[in-house]
Enzyme design. Structure first.
Site, PDB file in Angstrom:
ATOM      1  N   ARG A 142       0.845  -1.195   0.000  1.00  0.00           N
ATOM      2  CA  ARG A 142       0.000   0.000   0.000  1.00  0.00           C
ATOM      3  C   ARG A 142       0.876   1.239   0.000  1.00  0.00           C
ATOM      4  O   ARG A 142       1.860   1.319   0.733  1.00  0.00           O
ATOM      5  CB  ARG A 142      -0.925   0.020   1.226  1.00  0.00           C
ATOM      6  CG  ARG A 142      -1.972  -1.084   1.193  1.00  0.00           C
ATOM      7  CD  ARG A 142      -2.917  -1.029   2.363  1.00  0.00           C
ATOM      8  NE  ARG A 142      -3.821  -2.170   2.349  1.00  0.00           N
ATOM      9  CZ  ARG A 142      -4.659  -2.484   3.327  1.00  0.00           C
ATOM     10  NH1 ARG A 142      -4.715  -1.722   4.410  1.00  0.00           N
ATOM     11  NH2 ARG A 142      -5.442  -3.541   3.242  1.00  0.00           N
ATOM     12  N   ARG A 158       2.490   0.991  10.363  1.00  0.00           N
ATOM     13  CA  ARG A 158       1.935   1.358   9.058  1.00  0.00           C
ATOM     14  C   ARG A 158       3.065   1.314   8.027  1.00  0.00           C
ATOM     15  O   ARG A 158       3.889   2.217   7.946  1.00  0.00           O
ATOM     16  CB  ARG A 158       1.326   2.762   9.130  1.00  0.00           C
ATOM     17  CG  ARG A 158       0.477   3.131   7.912  1.00  0.00           C
ATOM     18  CD  ARG A 158      -0.125   4.516   8.067  1.00  0.00           C
ATOM     19  NE  ARG A 158      -1.039   4.608   9.185  1.00  0.00           N
ATOM     20  CZ  ARG A 158      -2.324   4.274   9.141  1.00  0.00           C
ATOM     21  NH1 ARG A 158      -2.847   3.827   8.017  1.00  0.00           N
ATOM     22  NH2 ARG A 158      -3.087   4.397  10.210  1.00  0.00           N
ATOM     23  N   GLU A 212      -6.469  -0.920  15.560  1.00  0.00           N
ATOM     24  CA  GLU A 212      -7.072  -1.869  14.629  1.00  0.00           C
ATOM     25  C   GLU A 212      -6.087  -2.966  14.236  1.00  0.00           C
ATOM     26  O   GLU A 212      -4.937  -2.698  13.899  1.00  0.00           O
ATOM     27  CB  GLU A 212      -7.539  -1.142  13.370  1.00  0.00           C
ATOM     28  CG  GLU A 212      -8.151  -2.054  12.325  1.00  0.00           C
ATOM     29  CD  GLU A 212      -8.160  -1.456  10.933  1.00  0.00           C
ATOM     30  OE1 GLU A 212      -8.201  -2.241   9.970  1.00  0.00           O
ATOM     31  OE2 GLU A 212      -8.103  -0.218  10.808  1.00  0.00           O
ATOM     32  N   SER A 214     -10.276  -5.972  10.119  1.00  0.00           N
ATOM     33  CA  SER A 214     -11.489  -5.314   9.648  1.00  0.00           C
ATOM     34  C   SER A 214     -12.279  -6.340   8.851  1.00  0.00           C
ATOM     35  O   SER A 214     -11.783  -6.856   7.843  1.00  0.00           O
ATOM     36  CB  SER A 214     -11.124  -4.102   8.776  1.00  0.00           C
ATOM     37  OG  SER A 214     -12.240  -3.311   8.500  1.00  0.00           O
ATOM     38  N   ARG A 264       0.996  -6.337  12.648  1.00  0.00           N
ATOM     39  CA  ARG A 264       0.334  -5.721  13.804  1.00  0.00           C
ATOM     40  C   ARG A 264       0.152  -6.731  14.935  1.00  0.00           C
ATOM     41  O   ARG A 264       0.202  -6.368  16.111  1.00  0.00           O
ATOM     42  CB  ARG A 264      -1.005  -5.106  13.385  1.00  0.00           C
ATOM     43  CG  ARG A 264      -0.829  -3.900  12.475  1.00  0.00           C
ATOM     44  CD  ARG A 264      -2.075  -3.056  12.376  1.00  0.00           C
ATOM     45  NE  ARG A 264      -1.796  -1.824  11.627  1.00  0.00           N
ATOM     46  CZ  ARG A 264      -2.570  -0.755  11.635  1.00  0.00           C
ATOM     47  NH1 ARG A 264      -3.682  -0.752  12.360  1.00  0.00           N
ATOM     48  NH2 ARG A 264      -2.250   0.316  10.931  1.00  0.00           N
TER      49      ARG A 264
END
Length: 430
Positions: A262, A277, A349, A352, A391
Site C-alpha cells: 500500500r 503502518r 485496529e 477489519s 500488527r
C-alpha cells in the site's frame, strides 16, 4: 456496483443512503445518463424495425416494376442502417459514461449501521480480556530491548525508503510463526480453504473489488500494467469473477497468507515510528462467498474467526461496528477488531471484517444459481483480516514485554518456536 433498476425505482432512497456516507445527491445525474442511453436504444430499435419492413418490400417493388418505389425503399434501408449504427455508438457511449460513474460511487450502508463521520463515532459491541497491568513504564515494540536487534528500520530505509523494516533472528521467526499459526487455525478449526494466489493482478481484478478506478493512488502499479495487491482480498474474491456457481457449492471460504503493498497515500505523518503502518506487510486474509440470505451470519462467523486468533494469543481486544463515515468504499457493514497495545496505551485496529452485499459481485459478474431455478442471482462477498501479521507481532511483543527487557511469548506459539518461550534481552530465543 449499483443496480440501475433499483436507482430508477427509488432515487430518493438511494440519495438518502449515500448522504449517510457524506456523498452529495447523485441520482438525478445517473438517471439523466440512463434516460439518454435508453432513448438511443429505443430509437435504434424503431429504426431497425423500419429498416426490416423496408427490406421486405424492396423485392416486391422490384418485381412489380415500380422503380421509383424500389429506389425509395433501397435508400430508406441505407439511411436506417446508418442511423442505427450512429444510435448504437451513441448508446454505447452513454452506457460507458453510466458505468464509469457507477464505479466511483461507494456501497450503501445497511439501515442499522450507526451514523457518524469518523472513528470517534464507531460503536463498541464487544470487549474481551483485560489489558495487562505492568509495574514498569511500557514502551512501544521498537524500543523493547529484546526486539531492537531484530527490527532494523535504518537499513530498510537505505534499501527502500521510509515505512519499511528488516526483521531478523527471533523477531523474524516469531513473525513467521504467527502467520503459520493463523493459517493452521483457519484451515484446521475454522473450515477455510487455504489458497496461494498471485500478488500481481490485472486492472479487472482491482476493479472487481473496488480498488479501481477511484483509489489508484493507494496502490502500486508495475510498468507493464500489473497491480501489487493491497490485500489478498483482491486475489481471493476474484476467484469467482465471471462465474455462475451452483447453490450447493456455497458458502466458499478462503484464506491466504500474502505480502500486501500500500502506498499509504493520505497517511503522511501518521504512525511514522515503528512498523504499524508499512508500505509492504503481510496479512492472513479471509474471504467468504455466500448466498444473500446467509451473508449477515457469515459476517458474524468471520468476525469470530478473527477474534479467536487474539483469544488464543491471550491478547485483550475490543470489537466495534464502524459508523457510516468510517467504512470502506465497498462495505455495507464493517466490524473492526482493535487489539490493546501497552506501548501506546490504547486499542489499535488489527482486523477489519466487512460484508459487501452484491456490490463486488456486480462489478465482477459473479453469480450463483439456486436448485430448480433458471435465473442466476448475484453472490454476496465478505472479507476480513485474520489477522494482519505485523500488527499481531507488535501486539505480542508489547503485551509480553517484561521489566528486564525480555518478552514472554504466548503459549500457543511455543510449539512453532521449537519449545522456546521467551525473547531474552539480548534478542535470543530461550
Amino acid at each position: 456496483m449499483h443496480d440501475i433498476r433499483a436507482i430508477r425505482e427509488n432515487p430518493a432512497e438511494f440519495d438518502a443512503a449515500l448522504a449517510r456516507r457524506g456523498v452529495a445527491p447523485i441520482s438525478s445525474q445517473i438517471l439523466a445518463i440512463d434516460t439518454a442511453r435508453r432513448e438511443k436504444i429505443t430509437r435504434a430499435e424503431a429504426a431497425l424495425a423500419e429498416r426490416n419492413a423496408a427490406s421486405k418490400n424492396v423485392g416486391a417493388a422490384k418485381a412489380s416494376g415500380n422503380d421509383a418505389e424500389f429506389e425509395r425503399l433501397r435508400a430508406l434501408v441505407s439511411q436506417k442502417k446508418a442511423e442505427i449504427a450512429t444510435l448504437d455508438e451513441e448508446a454505447k457511449a452513454e452506457d460507458a459514461k453510466l458505468n464509469d460513474l457507477l464505479l466511483t460511487i461507494p456501497n450503501l450502508p445497511y439501515a442499522d449501521v450507526p451514523d457518524g463521520t469518523d472513528e470517534n463515532d464507531n460503536v463498541e459491541v464487544h470487549k474481551h480480556g483485560t489489558p495487562p497491568t505492568l509495574d514498569f513504564d511500557a514502551v512501544e515494540h521498537f524500543d523493547i530491548p529484546a526486539v531492537r536487534r531484530g527490527m532494523d528500520f535504518e537499513t530498510a530505509a537505505k534499501l527502500s525508503g521510509s515505512r519499511f523494516v528488516i526483521l531478523s533472528g527471533a523477531v523474524a521467526r516469531i513473525h513467521r510463526a504467527l502467520a503459520q499459526f493463523m493459517l493452521d487455525t483457519h484451515t484446521g478449526e475454522n473450515g477455510l480453504t487455504e489458497i496461494n494466489a498471485p500478488v500481481l493482478v490485472r486492472d479487472e481484478a482491482m476493479m472487481g473489488t473496488g480498488q479501481l478506478p477511484k483509489f489508484s493512488e493507494d496502490s502500486y502499479q508495475t510498468t507493464n500494467g500489473w497491480w501489487l495487491i493491497p490485500t489478498s482480498e483482491v486475489s481471493l474474491t476474484n476467484i469467482v469473477s465471471s462465474h455462475t456457481l451452483d447453490e450447493d457449492s456455497l458458502p466458499r471460504r478462503y484464506t491466504a497468507h500474502s505480502l500486501c503493498f500500500r502506498s499509504e497515500a493520505g497517511s503522511a505523518g501518521r504512525d511514522t515510528s515503528g512498523m504499524l503502518r508499512q508500505h509492504q506487510f503481510e496479512k492472513v486474509e479471509m474471504v467468504s462467498v455466500t448466498k444473500p440470505e446467509e451473508s449477515d451470519a457469515e459476517l458474524a462467523r468471520m468476525t469470530k474467526c478473527a477474534e479467536g486468533i487474539l483469544e488464543k494469543l491471550g491478547l485483550a481486544y475490543r470489537t466495534v461496528t464502524l459508523c457510516t463515515g468510517d467504512m470502506g468504499f465497498g462495505a455495507r457493514r464493517t466490524n473492526d477488531i482493535e487489539v490493546w497495545l501497552p506501548g501506546q496505551n490504547t486499542y489499535r485496529e488489527i482486523s477489519s471484517c466487512s460484508t459487501c452485499g452484491d456490490f463486488q459481485a456486480r462489478r465482477m459478474n459473479a453469480r450463483f444459481k439456486r436448485a430448480g431455478e433458471k435465473k442466476p442471482e448475484f453472490l454476496h462477498t465478505l472479507n476480513g483480516s485474520g489477522l494482519a501479521v505485523g500488527r499481531c507481532l507488535i501486539a505480542v511483543l508489547e503485551n509480553g514485554q517484561q521489566a528486564d527487557g525480555s518478552v514472554k511469548l504466548p503459549e500457543v506459539l511455543h510449539s512453532y518456536l521449537g519449545g522456546k518461550t521467551t525473547i531474552q534481552p539480548d534478542g535470543t530465543l530461550a
